[in-house]
Scaffold this active site. Structure first.
Site, short mmCIF file in Angstrom:
data_model
loop_
_atom_site.label_atom_id
_atom_site.label_comp_id
_atom_site.label_asym_id
_atom_site.label_seq_id
_atom_site.Cartn_x
_atom_site.Cartn_y
_atom_site.Cartn_z
N HIS A 38 31.33 86.92 -35.55
CA HIS A 38 30.54 88.09 -35.94
C HIS A 38 30.21 88.95 -34.73
O HIS A 38 30.35 90.18 -34.76
CB HIS A 38 29.25 87.65 -36.63
CG HIS A 38 28.31 88.78 -36.91
ND1 HIS A 38 27.35 89.19 -36.02
CD2 HIS A 38 28.24 89.63 -37.96
CE1 HIS A 38 26.71 90.24 -36.52
NE2 HIS A 38 27.23 90.52 -37.70
N ARG A 52 55.06 86.98 -11.23
CA ARG A 52 54.95 85.92 -10.21
C ARG A 52 54.56 84.60 -10.86
O ARG A 52 53.46 84.45 -11.37
CB ARG A 52 53.90 86.31 -9.18
CG ARG A 52 54.22 87.57 -8.39
CD ARG A 52 53.08 87.91 -7.45
NE ARG A 52 53.36 89.07 -6.64
CZ ARG A 52 53.06 90.31 -6.99
NH1 ARG A 52 52.50 90.55 -8.17
NH2 ARG A 52 53.34 91.34 -6.19
N GLU A 102 64.77 90.12 0.70
CA GLU A 102 63.55 90.29 1.48
C GLU A 102 63.66 89.72 2.89
O GLU A 102 62.69 89.73 3.64
CB GLU A 102 62.38 89.63 0.75
CG GLU A 102 62.61 88.16 0.43
CD GLU A 102 61.55 87.57 -0.50
OE1 GLU A 102 60.48 88.18 -0.64
OE2 GLU A 102 61.82 86.49 -1.08
N GLY A 116 62.07 93.03 -1.83
CA GLY A 116 60.67 92.72 -1.55
C GLY A 116 60.27 93.39 -0.27
O GLY A 116 60.52 92.87 0.83
N ASN A 149 57.46 93.95 1.24
CA ASN A 149 56.45 93.35 2.12
C ASN A 149 57.07 92.37 3.10
O ASN A 149 56.89 92.46 4.32
CB ASN A 149 55.38 92.64 1.28
CG ASN A 149 54.47 93.61 0.56
OD1 ASN A 149 54.43 94.79 0.88
ND2 ASN A 149 53.74 93.13 -0.43
N ASP A 150 57.81 91.38 2.57
CA ASP A 150 58.42 90.39 3.47
C ASP A 150 59.51 91.03 4.33
O ASP A 150 59.68 90.66 5.50
CB ASP A 150 59.00 89.22 2.66
CG ASP A 150 57.99 88.09 2.50
OD1 ASP A 150 57.13 87.93 3.37
OD2 ASP A 150 58.05 87.38 1.48
N CYS A 205 60.44 95.67 -5.99
CA CYS A 205 59.21 95.22 -6.64
C CYS A 205 58.07 95.11 -5.65
O CYS A 205 57.02 94.54 -5.96
CB CYS A 205 59.44 93.87 -7.32
SG CYS A 205 59.97 92.55 -6.20
#
Length: 802
Positions: A419, A509, A678, A699, A701-702, A749
């Site tokens: 409810h 991930r 990466e 990738g 970042n890496d 990504c």
């Protein structure tokens, strides 16, 4: 022609709402029109609006009711005084003899139809202005269960009539502008399903929190269903992905959450009570109410009922414990999300952090803050302070006037179909239900922030945390030649972004699902004996109900991946195999027994190197089992597997061989396998890697970290970490060119396209196939991508290229 006083469900259709109200008209419609689809509705009959008006006339009630309402409108009486006086008029009145005889005769006929001399019945109210597409409000009138015998039936019918003037029903009609005397009440008298011996609950053909249209959401508890609706128990929750129900052999149950189910409502034996509340047994609390076959059956019925009515539906179901047969006992339009825009929505985000005080099921996706007002009993609701956050054990319809004035609502008990949840949605008030004990953990007057914006788990934080609200409209987004996808980590939040016109999930991930949902190191589930005693205790608690601890990992991971993949199905969902570093793995339950200590985990035992190593090989087998299950059992053949941090072609061969050993063979059942690009070696030897994989995902970042030699986690070197550095962009351009030269797809990504529009433009110029973005930057970056594509097609750009 005078209207009859009694109509059987098998003679009623949806056009009969004026005669029998929305609830009973829908029961008749399903009885007549959907039995061919296998949908079962318990036998029954309805009294008509004409019978109600005859009751008023025979007892001279209309002028008395009007006089009492006039006094209320003239502020000579309170709402409570008015409602109580009107209800007393009904309870002191009698049915006209002819109508009473018809009800008794119909009850006897119901006994003959069901093979019982004194059948147990459910007696439900069905007002002629409720359960309509634009008017549906939870719990206005009363329901009476396990009603046996003609005398008890007539008494329950009289009480149903009286409940047309509950305080909440009077307030609702006043707010909607309905004339009280224009509304009539029909009563549904229905064979009771012996769900007291099994279970029952509520089902929606749409996700009630986000409006995601392809989910059927089911709540289930032991016993009669009133406990689920009232919110007095924490039910099981199941979510089914509707489009895959039509795929032969698919079992697309994408979420199974076991509720506490501490109590259940059952028949009362003897005495004046018809039902009673009893504690459930430990085995009942640990078990799911429904097996997978029942869950899928109910979901198929939800699809059929929704298709028949042409709109999302709110349904109640019950399972007979004697026969094992499922029934639909109510169906009405879902009125909140069904009317929401398919392209425009609001996104909320906290701008600070706070200490969590309680968590539960999130209702809605908003954020609210204010002083908590802790009220434990309906008798004390007069003490509520306007604009406060209502904190209580549970709510029922009598709490509605207070709920309207609350900034947010928090309850100890109840699920997303209780409810409190239903009313909160209709009022547009964010709520967190089923917290377990918020009313004891939060102090009265304490400043709190209620956040429902982090997925289907809502959190109450200490303090007044600032937040922002963004209006998002994807309806006017431009088309792009580049596939724009989304990065999604959290299954709980996936449905929030279903309106984004993404062409799939570019990065899911796996480690986030392991960390947030599973919580246990995979190897500790294979070898729990190697974990510490405390970790073993936690593992037993998390895996209760599973034959083997490893099954818990496979089942939870598979459903988490499926939920991530569902909002943009049938577009691809690229799922990256686990890429925890050793220090991160060690923090999981049982992890310290299996993880070595490394000086530089970022460059250590991570990614592909783990999968064929004896120290993790058995854990990786569980990952493969989960992926095989999500693709071949749950039916998500759109899932693509991606291998991270693969250093050499020889290592790629070893990983692919281990995957094949565990049932994931590239090309079999349409399986595609991608590789994260990466590491500089991935670019230098791109042609060799391309012969082993179906696609690359860059990738950034890496890759930036390893090209520039900058620790991505170092605050000291943050100024040097830049994905737009020429050395990095040259490597990315080379990777794109080599992938296309080898005839495979390449996307990105990493974080850079979400952070830097000029970086997205660079990727477009290089001809990248797909760009995967964080959801909150999707709308802005898509516009930048479209501008970059337009610029690349301009005469000046073509001249420069030539």
């Amino acid at each position: 022609m005078p209207q009859p006083s009694i109509i059987w469900f098998d003679r009623i259709g949806i056009a009969d709402v004026p005669a029998v109200g929305g609830k009973n008209a829908s029961l008749g419609e399903m009885t007549v029109a959907l039995s061919g689809a296998g949908i079962r509705v318990p036998a029954g009959f309805a009294t008509t609006a004409a019978a109600y008006r005859a009751y008023l006339d025979a007892n001279g009630l209309e002028p008395k009711i009007s006089a009492l309402l006039d006094a209320y409108h003239g502020q000579k009486a309170t709402l409570q005084q008015t409602g109580q006086a009107i209800r007393a008029l009904f309870l002191e009145s009698e049915f006209p003899a002819g109508i009473a005889d018809e009800i008794r005769a119909a009850y006897e006929e119901l006994g003959r139809r069901t093979g019982s001399e004194a059948p147990a019945t459910a007696v439900r109210s069905s007002a002629t202005a409720e359960d309509l597409p634009d008017a549906s409000f939870a719990g206005q009138q009363e329901t009476f269960l396990n009603v046996r015998g003609p005398r008890a039936l007539l008494d329950a019918c009289r009480r149903c009539y009286a409940s047309l003037f509950t305080d909440r029903a009077i307030s609702y009609r006043e707010a909607k502008g309905f004339d009280h005397m224009d509304v009539a009440l029909s009563i549904g008298v229905q064979q009771m399903v012996r769900s007291d011996l099994a279970g029952s609950g509520v089902m929606f053909s749409i996700d009630t929190e986000t409006g995601f249209p392809h989910a059927a959401v089911i709540s289930a508890a032991w016993g009669l269903g009133e406990t689920v609706v009232q919110g007095s128990v924490d039910p099981d929750k199941y979510i089914v992905f509707k489009p895959l129900l039509a795929v032969p052999g698919a079992e697309p149950i994408i979420e199974k959450e076991r509720g506490g189910k501490a109590f259940k409502m059952v028949y009362a034996e003897g005495g004046s009570r018809r039902t009673r509340i009893v504690e459930t047994k430990p085995a009942e609390r640990e078990a799911f109410v429904l097996d997978d076959a029942d869950i899928l059956q109910l979901a198929r019925w939800a699809v059929a009922i929704e298709a028949h009515y042409g709109r999302p539906m709110d349904m109640e179901w019950a399972k007979d414990g004697e026969s094992g047969v499922l029934f639909i006992v109510q169906a009405r339009p879902e009125t909140v999300q069904a009317g929401a825009s398919a392209t425009a929505f609001r996104h909320y985000r906290l701008k600070g952090k706070g200490t969590p005080l309680a968590t539960g099921a999130a209702v809605g996706s908003a954020i609210a803050s204010g002083a908590a007002c802790v009220i434990r009993s309906a008798a004390d609701i007069a003490h509520f302070r306007d604009g406060a956050v209502l904190v209580t054990e549970t709510t029922d319809p009598d709490w509605v006037p207070v709920m309207k004035r609350a900034a947010g609502i928090v309850t100890d008990h109840g699920g997303t179909t209780s409810h409190a949840a239903i009313v909160s949605r209709e009022l547009g008030v964010p709520a967190i239900v089923g917290t377990g004990g918020a009313s004891k953990l939060i102090g009265d007057g304490q400043d709190v922030t209620l956040c429902c914006a982090e997925g289907d788990v809502g959190t109450v934080y200490a303090g007044l945390i600032p937040f922002e609200q963004t209006e998002v409209d994807v309806g006017a987004l431009p088309e792009t030649g580049t596939d724009v996808m989304v990065n999604i980590a959290n299954p709980a939040a996936a449905f929030q972004w279903w309106r984004l016109p993404a062409r799939g999930v570019g990065l899911a991930r796996m480690e986030f699902i392991i960390n947030s949902l599973i919580k246990v190191h995979p190897m500790a589930l294979v070898h729990p004996e190697r974990a510490s005693p405390e970790d073993q205790r936690q593992i037993r608690e998390l895996t209760r109900g599973y034959a083997e601890p490893a099954d818990y990992f496979v089942d939870t991971l598979a459903r988490g991946i499926a939920k991530l993949a569902s909002p943009w199905h049938p577009h691809p969902a690229i799922v990256r195999l686990s890429d925890f570093k050793t220090n991160e793995y060690a923090h999981l339950i049982g992890g310290s027994a299996f993880e070595p200590k490394e000086e530089n985990p970022m460059l250590g035992f991570r990614g592909a190197s783990r999968y064929y190593d004896d120290r993790y090989r058995e854990g990786f087998a569980l990952e493969c089992r989960a992926l095989k299950r999500v693709r071949e059992t749950l039916g998500f053949a759109n899932v693509i597997v991606m291998v991270p941090f693969c250093r050499t072609p020889a290592e790629a061969d070893r990983v692919l061989a281990v995957m094949a050993e565990n049932g994931l063979r590239r090309g079999e059942h349409g399986l595609q396998v991608y590789m994260m690009c990466e590491i500089p070696s991935n670019v230098v030897l791109a042609e060799q890697f391309a012969g082993r994989f179906d696609g690359f995902s860059i990738g950034s970042n890496d890759l930036t970290q390893l090209v520039l030699g900058v620790d991505r986690d170092s605050d000291l070197l943050a100024g040097l970490f830049d994905e737009r550095d020429e050395a990095v962009t040259r490597m990315i351009a080379e990777a794109i060119g080599k992938a296309h030269g080898a005839g495979i797809k390449v996307g990105i990504c990493g974080q850079a396209p979400s952070n830097y529009p000029d970086f997205a433009a660079f990727l477009v110029r290089e001809g990248i196939d797909s760009i995967s973005l964080n959801p909150d930057s999707f709308v802005h970056t898509v516009a930048e991508i479209a501008r970059a594509e337009a610029g690349a097609r301009s005469p000046a750009a073509r001249t420069q290229a030539g």
